[in-house]
Design a protein around this motif. Structure first.
Motif, mmCIF file in Angstrom:
data_model
loop_
_atom_site.group_PDB
_atom_site.id
_atom_site.type_symbol
_atom_site.label_atom_id
_atom_site.label_comp_id
_atom_site.label_asym_id
_atom_site.label_seq_id
_atom_site.Cartn_x
_atom_site.Cartn_y
_atom_site.Cartn_z
ATOM 1 N N UNK A 205 0.814 -1.223 0.000
ATOM 2 C CA UNK A 205 0.000 0.000 0.000
ATOM 3 C C UNK A 205 0.844 1.269 0.000
ATOM 4 N N UNK A 206 2.162 1.147 -0.035
ATOM 5 C CA UNK A 206 3.026 2.325 0.008
ATOM 6 C C UNK A 206 4.357 2.025 -0.650
ATOM 7 N N UNK B 188 13.796 -7.797 -0.234
ATOM 8 C CA UNK B 188 12.745 -6.898 -0.712
ATOM 9 C C UNK B 188 11.607 -6.816 0.293
ATOM 10 N N UNK B 189 10.796 -5.813 0.153
ATOM 11 C CA UNK B 189 9.659 -5.656 1.051
ATOM 12 C C UNK B 189 8.978 -4.332 0.818
ATOM 13 N N UNK B 190 8.250 -3.844 1.823
ATOM 14 C CA UNK B 190 7.566 -2.572 1.674
ATOM 15 C C UNK B 190 6.470 -2.373 2.705
ATOM 16 N N UNK B 191 5.604 -1.414 2.410
ATOM 17 C CA UNK B 191 4.501 -1.057 3.307
ATOM 18 C C UNK B 191 3.248 -1.829 2.897
ATOM 19 N N UNK C 272 -0.289 -1.978 4.691
ATOM 20 C CA UNK C 272 -1.215 -1.668 5.787
ATOM 21 C C UNK C 272 -2.421 -2.605 5.853
ATOM 22 N N UNK C 273 -2.829 -3.166 4.724
ATOM 23 C CA UNK C 273 -4.064 -3.966 4.720
ATOM 24 C C UNK C 273 -3.825 -5.469 4.880
ATOM 25 N N UNK C 274 -2.582 -5.884 4.891
ATOM 26 C CA UNK C 274 -2.311 -7.321 4.889
ATOM 27 C C UNK C 274 -2.757 -7.996 6.188
ATOM 28 N N UNK C 275 -2.433 -7.414 7.321
ATOM 29 C CA UNK C 275 -2.819 -8.003 8.611
ATOM 30 C C UNK C 275 -4.344 -8.044 8.728
ATOM 31 N N UNK C 276 -5.001 -6.995 8.212
ATOM 32 C CA UNK C 276 -6.462 -6.911 8.296
ATOM 33 C C UNK C 276 -7.140 -8.054 7.551
ATOM 34 N N UNK C 277 -6.517 -8.542 6.503
ATOM 35 C CA UNK C 277 -7.089 -9.660 5.742
ATOM 36 C C UNK C 277 -7.298 -10.889 6.623
ATOM 37 N N UNK C 278 -6.412 -11.092 7.571
ATOM 38 C CA UNK C 278 -6.438 -12.316 8.379
ATOM 39 C C UNK C 278 -7.056 -12.115 9.764
ATOM 40 N N UNK D 120 7.562 -4.358 6.206
ATOM 41 C CA UNK D 120 8.462 -5.489 6.419
ATOM 42 C C UNK D 120 9.390 -5.712 5.248
ATOM 43 N N UNK D 121 10.494 -6.357 5.540
ATOM 44 C CA UNK D 121 11.475 -6.708 4.518
ATOM 45 C C UNK D 121 11.877 -8.162 4.728
ATOM 46 N N UNK D 122 11.964 -8.911 3.643
ATOM 47 C CA UNK D 122 12.379 -10.314 3.711
ATOM 48 C C UNK D 122 13.703 -10.490 2.980
#
Length: 210
Positions: free
Chosen positions: A21-22, A48-51, A53-59, A68-70
């Protein structure tokens, strides 16, 4: 504190349009390597990674700002090897080949027995139909020994051990007579698997952990 020699804004970098989202981040190593076709190229991305915001909300249903960065561990290790920063093992693991996918538990048990004795081992996890590909895989892994147990061997309670180091030496320089006197593949009782593999490794000056 990082300048443009370390951090670059590149609008062409795209990652995971489904949930980022960012800003997104890509960590690249820019030193040059040669690819499989002999062409020069940069090593490339190792993280790689990034912003998102909606990922946690999905679950969870709860809106949680997150970034986060992996790290690509395999990629990073490959880069370290290319730069000579880590020592590569002289020999790969003993490879347990697969003759029957339905008997994976048996093949995994062999690998477990070898590991318990301090011998590096792994089971071939690709398509078992082409045995030649399994041998090519063992060669790429630098395996010193391949373990072979088909239906016939299982019925007789034996396994075939292929000494890949000796086999390569024989193929390179041995005469026909020497090839007959020094077979690179032997049949041993299943219960002697670990002992015989250890003997093969010792004959080449390799200890259990090498």
């Amino acid at each position: 504190g990082y300048g443009p020699d370390r951090i670059v804004i590149d609008p062409s970098v795209v990652r995971g349009l489904g949930y980022y989202t960012g800003p997104v981040y890509e960590a690249e190593l820019t030193f040059e390597i040669t690819d499989d076709k002999g062409r020069p190229r940069q090593f490339g991305s190792v993280a790689g990674g990034g912003r998102y915001d909606d990922l946690v909300k999905r679950f969870t249903g709860q809106a949680v700002p997150a970034t986060g960065v992996s790290i690509g561990v395999d990629r990073l290790l490959a880069a370290l090897r290319e730069k000579g920063r880590i020592r590569t093992a002289e020999r790969g693991p003993v490879v347990v080949t697969v003759m029957d996918r339905e008997r994976m538990a048996d093949y995994l048990a062999m690998a477990s027995e070898l590991r318990a004795a301090g011998i590096r081992a792994e089971v071939y996890l690709g398509n078992p139909k082409n045995f030649g590909n399994q041998m090519k895989y063992a060669d790429r892994r630098g395996a010193p020994v391949a373990v072979i147990e088909g239906e016939d061997e299982r019925a007789r309670g034996v396994v075939q051990l292929k000494d890949l180091i000796l086999g390569a030496q024989i193929a390179e320089s041995a005469t026909l007579e020497e090839w007959k006197e020094r077979p690179s593949q032997i049949e041993v009782p299943r219960g002697e698997l670990v002992a015989k593999v250890r003997e093969m490794l010792a004959s080449h000056g390799l200890g259990p952990s090498e």
